[in-house]
Each structure stands twice: as C-alpha cells, then as structure tokens.
Design a protein around this motif. Structure first.
Motif, PDB file in Angstrom:
ATOM      1  N   HIS A 294       0.849  -1.204   0.000  1.00  0.00           N
ATOM      2  CA  HIS A 294       0.000   0.000   0.000  1.00  0.00           C
ATOM      3  C   HIS A 294       0.877   1.244   0.000  1.00  0.00           C
ATOM      4  O   HIS A 294       1.715   1.431   0.867  1.00  0.00           O
ATOM      5  CB  HIS A 294      -0.923   0.045   1.218  1.00  0.00           C
ATOM      6  CG  HIS A 294      -1.766   1.299   1.232  1.00  0.00           C
ATOM      7  ND1 HIS A 294      -2.839   1.464   0.390  1.00  0.00           N
ATOM      8  CD2 HIS A 294      -1.652   2.453   1.947  1.00  0.00           C
ATOM      9  CE1 HIS A 294      -3.367   2.662   0.598  1.00  0.00           C
ATOM     10  NE2 HIS A 294      -2.671   3.278   1.535  1.00  0.00           N
ATOM     11  N   SER A 296       0.009   5.410  -0.898  1.00  0.00           N
ATOM     12  CA  SER A 296      -1.017   6.363  -1.317  1.00  0.00           C
ATOM     13  C   SER A 296      -0.680   6.980  -2.676  1.00  0.00           C
ATOM     14  O   SER A 296       0.429   7.473  -2.896  1.00  0.00           O
ATOM     15  CB  SER A 296      -1.145   7.472  -0.262  1.00  0.00           C
ATOM     16  OG  SER A 296      -2.139   8.397  -0.626  1.00  0.00           O
ATOM     17  N   ASP A 398      -5.305  -1.243  -4.878  1.00  0.00           N
ATOM     18  CA  ASP A 398      -4.178  -0.668  -4.127  1.00  0.00           C
ATOM     19  C   ASP A 398      -4.394   0.830  -3.887  1.00  0.00           C
ATOM     20  O   ASP A 398      -5.450   1.391  -4.186  1.00  0.00           O
ATOM     21  CB  ASP A 398      -2.853  -0.969  -4.821  1.00  0.00           C
ATOM     22  CG  ASP A 398      -2.717  -0.287  -6.178  1.00  0.00           C
ATOM     23  OD1 ASP A 398      -3.528   0.603  -6.493  1.00  0.00           O
ATOM     24  OD2 ASP A 398      -1.791  -0.654  -6.931  1.00  0.00           O
ATOM     25  N   GLY A 399      -3.355   1.486  -3.358  1.00  0.00           N
ATOM     26  CA  GLY A 399      -3.479   2.882  -2.959  1.00  0.00           C
ATOM     27  C   GLY A 399      -3.504   3.878  -4.092  1.00  0.00           C
ATOM     28  O   GLY A 399      -3.663   5.081  -3.851  1.00  0.00           O
ATOM     29  N   LYS A 403     -10.785   6.906  -3.741  1.00  0.00           N
ATOM     30  CA  LYS A 403     -11.583   6.277  -2.679  1.00  0.00           C
ATOM     31  C   LYS A 403     -13.016   6.011  -3.136  1.00  0.00           C
ATOM     32  O   LYS A 403     -13.610   4.997  -2.775  1.00  0.00           O
ATOM     33  CB  LYS A 403     -11.604   7.189  -1.445  1.00  0.00           C
ATOM     34  CG  LYS A 403     -10.277   7.279  -0.709  1.00  0.00           C
ATOM     35  CD  LYS A 403     -10.020   6.025   0.083  1.00  0.00           C
ATOM     36  CE  LYS A 403      -8.691   6.112   0.831  1.00  0.00           C
ATOM     37  NZ  LYS A 403      -8.712   7.089   1.916  1.00  0.00           N
ATOM     38  N   TYR A 422      -8.798  -4.234  -0.044  1.00  0.00           N
ATOM     39  CA  TYR A 422      -8.277  -2.871  -0.236  1.00  0.00           C
ATOM     40  C   TYR A 422      -7.063  -2.689   0.667  1.00  0.00           C
ATOM     41  O   TYR A 422      -7.160  -2.803   1.895  1.00  0.00           O
ATOM     42  CB  TYR A 422      -9.348  -1.826   0.081  1.00  0.00           C
ATOM     43  CG  TYR A 422      -8.825  -0.416   0.128  1.00  0.00           C
ATOM     44  CD1 TYR A 422      -7.970   0.079  -0.862  1.00  0.00           C
ATOM     45  CD2 TYR A 422      -9.175   0.434   1.175  1.00  0.00           C
ATOM     46  CE1 TYR A 422      -7.480   1.370  -0.805  1.00  0.00           C
ATOM     47  CE2 TYR A 422      -8.688   1.735   1.228  1.00  0.00           C
ATOM     48  CZ  TYR A 422      -7.837   2.195   0.240  1.00  0.00           C
ATOM     49  OH  TYR A 422      -7.346   3.480   0.302  1.00  0.00           O
ATOM     50  N   GLY A 424      -5.400  -0.144   1.605  1.00  0.00           N
ATOM     51  CA  GLY A 424      -5.430   0.969   2.549  1.00  0.00           C
ATOM     52  C   GLY A 424      -6.111   0.622   3.854  1.00  0.00           C
ATOM     53  O   GLY A 424      -5.844   1.245   4.886  1.00  0.00           O
ATOM     54  N   ARG A 425      -6.988  -0.376   3.836  1.00  0.00           N
ATOM     55  CA  ARG A 425      -7.693  -0.786   5.049  1.00  0.00           C
ATOM     56  C   ARG A 425      -7.218  -2.146   5.549  1.00  0.00           C
ATOM     57  O   ARG A 425      -7.059  -2.350   6.757  1.00  0.00           O
ATOM     58  CB  ARG A 425      -9.199  -0.839   4.778  1.00  0.00           C
ATOM     59  CG  ARG A 425     -10.032  -1.206   6.015  1.00  0.00           C
ATOM     60  CD  ARG A 425     -11.528  -1.221   5.742  1.00  0.00           C
ATOM     61  NE  ARG A 425     -11.880  -2.152   4.685  1.00  0.00           N
ATOM     62  CZ  ARG A 425     -12.320  -1.793   3.481  1.00  0.00           C
ATOM     63  NH1 ARG A 425     -12.453  -0.514   3.177  1.00  0.00           N
ATOM     64  NH2 ARG A 425     -12.623  -2.699   2.572  1.00  0.00           N
TER      65      ARG A 425
END
Length: 438
Positions: A294, A296, A398-399, A403, A422, A424-425
């Motif tokens: 991950h 961003s 992925d990041g 969203k 996901y 990010g989570r």
C-alpha cells in the motif's frame, strides 16, 4: 529525539521506568532516617508511594508513567520487607496487576521493555558485579553503573533487535555519562521548580542547570554521529528472538546455580538457536510471495523468490529511495536483494494467473479465467461485467485508486460474492506459494 535514539539513550526522553527508578532511590535515601522510629519502615514505604504517585500526577499520568509508578510501588513495598526474592515477587505481582487492569499492555513495546530491563538487572547484575571487586568508592560506582547497563541491555537486546533492527554499540559510554547527568537533572529540576515557585530562584543556579542539560545534549549528539558504531538493518525473526531469550535464561541460571545439569540445558538452548538459524536460512531461499503493497496514490508490487524481491512501481528514483515499506519488508523478512523491474499486465504466480488492470481498463483477454485481479490508477470499468466475464478468485485495489471508486467496487464485489481486498484498510495483500516448504 533522533540523536538520543541513535545513541541508545531514547529512554532518557520517555518519562517512565528509568526516571521513576531514580526517584525511588532518591526517596529511599531521603526517608531513611524514618527507619529509626517505631513502625518507621511502614511510614517510609507510605511516604515513598505517596510521592511516587505525586510525581505521576505532575508528569501527566501518561500510560508509561502510570505503568512505571505501579511497578515501582510494588517494588517499594517489596523492598520494605528485606527478604530473599521479594523484589522478584513484587515485580511479578505488579506485572499481573497491570495485565488484569489492562490486558493489552502485554502487546505494548514500552511495557515489555520496562519489565525485561528490570528483570535483567535483578537476575544478571549481581553475577556481573561479582566479576570485579572495586577498592575505591569512585570505581565502585562506575562498576555498578556498567553492570546495571549491561544487565539491562542483556534483558532487552533480543526484543530491541526484533522491533527496531539496530544496535547502538556505544550504549555503555552513553549510559556512563547520561545516567549520572539524569540523576542530577531530576534532583536539580525539583529544586529549581520549587525555588522558582517560591520566587527565590538564583539566576546562577538556573544557568548551571541549563548548562548541564545542554552539555548532555551535546554529548548525545556527538555519540549519535559516530555512524560506524551504529549497527543497522539487523534482521531478527520472532522465532529467533524467542530462541535467544531461552538461551539467555538458561545461561543466567547456569551462572547463578552452576551444575552439570544447568550446563546441559544451556548447550541444548544453543542447539535450539542453531536449528532456528538453519531453518530460517532454508526458508529464506525457498519462500515465494506475491505482494501488493500500500502506497497512497502510487502502485508498488513485489514478487519474492530465491532470497530476493523484484519490485514493480511507478515512482521516480528519489521517491523510491525514500520509500520505507520496501526496506522494512527487506529487514523484517531477511531478504538479501531488492531489484527494480518491469512486470507484464498478465503473468502467473505459482500457477495462479494475475491480471493488472490500469487506467486503460483493458481486461478482455482470451482464455483468461479465474485470475487474481489487481486494480490500479482508477480504471473506468464496469466491475459487475468484469466479474461475469473473468470470474476472478480475488479483486485487489491498491493505494493508487480513488476512494470513491474503491467504495463502489467493494459494494459490487459483495453483491457478486467475490473476495475484495483494499490495501489501505486491510494492509498489503500477500499471496504465498503453495510449493514453498515452510
């Protein structure tokens, strides 16, 4: 903070066990005359506990301070009995008391380090101190400080290597200078604050106090700049950490209660460490993984095999060098090499087809069935149609995706009963090879 960490003295900045321990010693010395009175030991213990908790309130009742004061409260009670092993029992009692109040303390790094350091001092320091018999007061105090520092370091060394992957080899020099300074700073701080509140603080005393702190900071800064003495990127697994602690326990018991049986146990523990080392070397060579990390707004994919990690990414060289997750994976997993590479949109890992769908949204490929689908860079696709056409085993976002897209994809995946991940989570997605023998 960086200087203190690199010098192996970060415990100086965290108001916790070391500070409370020094204050306990100061209070024990201040209230020693009470022992001459009837029930003087009881009064002394009450006053020590009262002042310790007053310090905890002044320090802000942070978790580390409350933990340390609780530990040393039980220790102060134990010291008042002056019986064999009562200190160990006091520490164990405080440990169980804290875990009953808050069981999750067991997984707190500060909690683990505090108790292991104190147990190291209690069990190892007396034996180390017997190695040399000082003749004068000064070398006696220096030798005490050396043995305490080494004993505490023995207690926490495997844990610090496991969590932080570095070892400041100048820790002994740091502690020899810093701990006496810290004692003076704590005593002087109480005096300076009291005089300041009363409005009678002499300026020269404030200047001397500030000078001592600045000199200590300068010394720590000098220690931290000795790069060659800071051992970095030490990879230590959880299993190896346990093996080292088993060896430390049996070594300590052998030194304290020497017997042929204890020697045999110690040698068996050495064999255990060697077995773990051989096993992990074999695992390092055979372990294979496909990882979607991950990051961003970026996409980072890794394929591990034969002791190396091939990394596919869209970062520039400077951004990749600053990326912490790859070095963290390398150290944590004991990977020898990191290689930047290109990757095809469709490939196989351990006979499992993997499809990377980027912003172009291309996925209609002949004879591609049940792949793992990785969504990157917010492709404009009809996910319901994709699931119907490809029947994927797993969908990963992925990041690098928006969203809003991720939320929509997750809802669709749930309706279609397709596993959705996901990063990010849920963290990095890791697919392990079924052929790896570990």
């Amino acid at each position: 903070m960086s200087d203190y960490s690199r010098a192996g003295a970060i415990h100086i900045l965290a108001v916790s066990g070391l500070h409370v321990g020094i204050i306990l010693l100061i209070l024990s010395w201040l209230f020693k005359p009470l022992e001459k009175l009837r029930k003087g030991k009881f009064l002394k213990t009450v006053f020590i506990i009262l002042f310790l908790w007053m310090f905890a309130f002044v320090a802000g009742l942070s978790a580390s301070v409350v933990r340390a004061v609780t530990m040393f409260t039980f220790l102060a009670i134990g010291m008042s009995f002056q019986r064999k092993n009562v200190v160990e029992f006091s520490l164990i009692t405080s440990l169980f008391f804290l875990l009953i109040v808050k069981p999750m303390f067991l997984f707190d790094v500060g909690f683990q380090l505090s108790y292991l350091a104190v147990f190291g001092i209690i069990r190892v320091q007396p034996k180390l101190y017997e190695i040399y018999k000082p003749s004068f007061l000064i070398d006696k105090k220096i030798w005490e400080l050396i043995t305490v520092s080494v004993a505490a370091q023995i207690g926490i060394l495997p844990l610090t290597l496991y969590y932080f992957h570095q070892f400041p080899s100048l820790f002994l020099l740091s502690n020899l200078i810093i701990i006496p300074c810290l004692s003076a700073i704590l005593i002087g701080g109480i005096l300076v604050i009291t005089l300041s509140l009363l409005g009678v603080l002499p300026q020269f005393l404030a200047n001397v106090y500030g000078f001592v702190i600045s000199q200590m900071n300068s010394f720590v800064s000098w220690i931290s700049n000795q790069e060659e003495f800071l051992l970095k990127e030490i990879s230590l697994s959880f299993l190896m950490m346990i093996a080292l602690y088993v060896t430390i326990v049996f070594l300590t018991r052998m030194l304290i209660y020497f017997s042929p049986k204890k020697v045999i146990y110690f040698l068996i523990s050495i064999l255990f460490v060697q077995s773990v080392f051989v096993f992990e070397n074999y695992q390092k060579k055979t372990k294979k993984e496909f990882i979607v990390f991950h990051k961003s707004r970026k996409s980072v994919i890794g394929i591990r095999g034969e002791g190396r990690l091939d990394v596919y990414h869209n970062l520039d060289s400077l951004s990749f060098q600053k990326l912490n997750l790859i070095p963290s994976y390398k150290i944590g997993e004991n990977v020898s090499k990191i290689i930047e590479t290109n990757i095809n949109a469709v490939f196989k890992f351990d006979k499992t087809p993997i499809l990377l769908i980027d912003s172009l949204g291309v996925y209609k490929l002949n004879q591609l069935k049940n792949p793992i689908v990785v969504l990157q860079y917010s492709p404009k696709i009809n996910l319901e149609r994709l699931i119907r056409v490809l029947q994927p085993k797993q969908i990963i976002a992925d990041g690098s995706n928006y969203k809003s897209y991720i939320n929509r994809w997750e809802i669709t995946s749930k309706k279609q009963k397709t596993p959705f991940h996901y990063t990010g989570r849920n963290g990095a997605f890791i697919l392990k090879s079924r052929n790896s023998n570990f």
